[in-house]
Design a protein around this motif. Sequence first.
Motif, PDB file in Angstrom:
ATOM      1  N   GLY A  47       0.793  -1.220   0.000  1.00  0.00           N
ATOM      2  CA  GLY A  47       0.000   0.000   0.000  1.00  0.00           C
ATOM      3  C   GLY A  47       0.826   1.271   0.000  1.00  0.00           C
ATOM      4  N   VAL A  48       2.109   1.168  -0.357  1.00  0.00           N
ATOM      5  CA  VAL A  48       3.003   2.336  -0.337  1.00  0.00           C
ATOM      6  C   VAL A  48       3.220   2.855  -1.755  1.00  0.00           C
ATOM      7  N   VAL A  49       2.982   4.157  -1.958  1.00  0.00           N
ATOM      8  CA  VAL A  49       3.319   4.838  -3.206  1.00  0.00           C
ATOM      9  C   VAL A  49       4.458   5.793  -2.894  1.00  0.00           C
ATOM     10  N   ASP A  50       5.643   5.511  -3.413  1.00  0.00           N
ATOM     11  CA  ASP A  50       6.846   6.289  -3.087  1.00  0.00           C
ATOM     12  C   ASP A  50       7.231   7.157  -4.279  1.00  0.00           C
ATOM     13  N   PHE A  51       7.160   8.478  -4.107  1.00  0.00           N
ATOM     14  CA  PHE A  51       7.518   9.399  -5.179  1.00  0.00           C
ATOM     15  C   PHE A  51       8.997   9.778  -5.158  1.00  0.00           C
ATOM     16  N   GLY A  52       9.761   9.160  -4.287  1.00  0.00           N
ATOM     17  CA  GLY A  52      11.194   9.396  -4.258  1.00  0.00           C
ATOM     18  C   GLY A  52      11.560  10.754  -3.673  1.00  0.00           C
ATOM     19  N   LYS A  53      12.804  11.177  -3.942  1.00  0.00           N
ATOM     20  CA  LYS A  53      13.315  12.440  -3.402  1.00  0.00           C
ATOM     21  C   LYS A  53      13.373  13.482  -4.515  1.00  0.00           C
ATOM     22  N   TRP A  54      12.866  14.667  -4.211  1.00  0.00           N
ATOM     23  CA  TRP A  54      12.834  15.777  -5.163  1.00  0.00           C
ATOM     24  C   TRP A  54      13.644  16.948  -4.615  1.00  0.00           C
ATOM     25  N   SER A  55      14.421  17.572  -5.476  1.00  0.00           N
ATOM     26  CA  SER A  55      15.149  18.784  -5.092  1.00  0.00           C
ATOM     27  C   SER A  55      14.204  19.983  -5.141  1.00  0.00           C
TER      28      SER A  55
END
Length: 209
Positions: A47-55
């Motif tokens: 159930g995890v949606v990971d959009f990662g790391k954004w600068s």
Amino acid sequence: MNKRLPLLTAALLLTGGSSAFAASSTDLTVAGIITPVACTPSLANGGVVDFGKWSVKDLNQTNWTFLGRPSLKLTVDCDAAQTFALHLKDNRENSAFRSHLYGLGLINTNQKLGGFDLGFSGATTENGSIDVLVSADRGTTWSPSTVAGHVPGTWTAFGDRSTGTLLPTPIKNLTVDMEVGAIIARTDSLTLTDEVPIDGAATLEVIYR
């Protein structure tokens, strides 16, 4: 419920020679259904949606930034064919920067980081493909899903016009893509001097119909 006259009024009526009282009443009915059928929802990837790391420099200063719309596979398995709807309860309520979105949490105590929306596509059941339906009035009326993002409070179901009216149909096993689109608010409204988490959270509820 019987209605009684105040004591003083009753005494005045009695002195007028009247000894009869008319009773008014209304009925209460308590109804519902207990179903032996249970439906169990489950989401891929825990159930995890990971959009990662954004600068911060990759985010728009004067407008919102769309992070994308990935999907998770959702399955709902029932003991027997059952009519049901799905409802997403926002666990970060009042933290979305737009009212038609679910919240992504607050940063720096009171700043609304952004929001996310929800959609469904590619629904199939044990009987083949099926239409995605939406209701804005808790299942009183249904319409085809024509937008990617369902607003908070919307019920989602799956059905057709086999009864002559567009309605959810009994389903035993459902598989559908649940799409999550995340948006970050304009950064000139946020303090982003330190790393901050994207903290959306919600509970998917099965509502028996």
